[in-house]
Design a protein around this motif. Structure first.
Motif, PDB file in Angstrom:
ATOM      1  N   ASN A  27      -2.077 -21.613   1.943  1.00  0.00           N
ATOM      2  CA  ASN A  27      -1.721 -21.696   0.528  1.00  0.00           C
ATOM      3  C   ASN A  27      -2.572 -20.700  -0.265  1.00  0.00           C
ATOM      4  OD1 ASN A  27      -1.163 -22.385  -2.103  1.00  0.00           O
ATOM      5  ND2 ASN A  27      -1.631 -24.557  -1.868  1.00  0.00           N
ATOM      6  N   SER A  50      -3.923 -28.093  -1.225  1.00  0.00           N
ATOM      7  CA  SER A  50      -4.948 -27.064  -1.325  1.00  0.00           C
ATOM      8  C   SER A  50      -6.307 -27.738  -1.253  1.00  0.00           C
ATOM      9  CB  SER A  50      -4.807 -26.288  -2.643  1.00  0.00           C
ATOM     10  OG  SER A  50      -5.220 -27.091  -3.742  1.00  0.00           O
ATOM     11  N   THR A  59      -5.207 -22.204  -2.496  1.00  0.00           N
ATOM     12  CA  THR A  59      -6.427 -22.604  -1.800  1.00  0.00           C
ATOM     13  C   THR A  59      -7.455 -21.490  -1.835  1.00  0.00           C
ATOM     14  OG1 THR A  59      -5.429 -24.218  -0.308  1.00  0.00           O
ATOM     15  CG2 THR A  59      -7.397 -23.117   0.475  1.00  0.00           C
TER      16      THR A  59
END
Length: 294
Positions: free
Chosen positions: A236, A212, A239
């Motif tokens: 992700n 991330s 993230t």
């Protein structure tokens, strides 16, 4: 007119009943949240461990990479910043992530002890009970995150939390805490025993965190040639939780991140509610051979 007058008494009787039902549901939610808060208040080591982990990263890891941003300036920053300032939102995300996973462990424990079975048989909709557990998890996550931000400021890494951007920061933090709590709730459906918790978490926490933007920006990953890591980090949801909080701190547009976080929250919660259905998820364990023992 006569038909309307005939249905008015029934409607008048149904209205107090609905109000009593709503009051009962809110009272149950408050009781579940308060139970988790009281339990947490007696677990001093849980708060300490929640703070030690990100503070260790802030004090040690950031010191070794303080000048990592000597190449370019990336949004939401308009100047060069120390590395500890960059990773601070990611460390807030770490606090939210670990507490969300900790709630998953608590759900598995309550299930093994029989407490979760009693709670799920309460005369309330099962999604409402799960929403109450999720809200309790989010409240604990936000309390721990606030404690981390305060201690980090004492160590010299102050985040611009207060100002015109404060509502944006709070919204981003609340939605991120709910999303990660919903993920933990979904995982608790599939973790059958406490012994399986550590292995499952290793395949969730570490990939989500390290793949991330919590520790390094996306452009660094792409620049380094780690294409597959960059692609995973782009999709992700953690993230986007970190990026939403990071951009909110500076009052800038986070792009699609809020939609991805909220979308992931809804999907995880719906799947968790489906998984806790008596015919599909936890309730179906008792119908399997040896399910009652597990």
């Amino acid at each position: 007119m006569n038909d309307s007058q005939a249905t008015t008494p029934a409607a008048a009787e149904a209205l107090p009943e609905r109000r009593r039902g709503a009051a009962h549901a809110l009272q149950a939610m408050g009781a579940i949240v308060m139970r988790e808060l009281l339990k947490f208040s007696r677990q001093y080591g849980r708060l300490v461990s929640a703070l030690v982990r990100p503070l260790l990263w802030l004090a040690v890891f950031a010191a070794g990479f303080r000048n990592v941003f000597g190449v370019a300036i990336a949004p939401p920053y308009d100047t060069y910043i120390p590395y500890d300032v960059y990773i601070a939102p990611g460390l807030v995300g770490m606090v939210l992530l670990f507490n969300g996973m900790q709630s998953s462990l608590a759900m598995v424990y309550d299930r093994e002890m029989g407490l979760m079975r009693l709670l799920l048989t309460a005369p309330l909709p099962r999604p409402w009970i799960l929403l109450s557990k999720l809200l309790a998890t989010a409240v604990l996550s936000l309390a721990q995150a606030a404690a981390f931000v305060a201690v980090a400021a004492l160590l010299g890494t102050a985040l611009p939390v207060f100002g015109p951007q404060t509502p944006q920061v709070l919204l981003a933090a609340v939605c991120s805490a709910l999303m990660l709590g919903a993920l933990g709730l979904l995982l608790s459906v599939h973790i059958r025993q406490l012994e399986n918790f550590a292995g499952t978490m290793n395949f969730v926490i570490f990939p989500m965190y390290f793949m991330s933007t919590a520790l390094y920006p996306l452009w660094k990953l792409q620049e380094s040639g780690a294409e597959w890591v960059w692609q995973i980090a782009r999709f992700n949801p953690f993230t986007h939780a970190v990026e939403w909080m990071r951009f909110a701190l500076y009052g800038q547009d986070p792009g699609l991140s809020p939609w991805i976080v909220v979308g992931t929250l809804v999907v995880c919660f719906v799947l968790a509610s489906w998984g806790y259905d008596p015919q599909r998820g936890f309730g179906a364990l008792a119908k399997r051979p040896g399910g009652a023992a597990s």
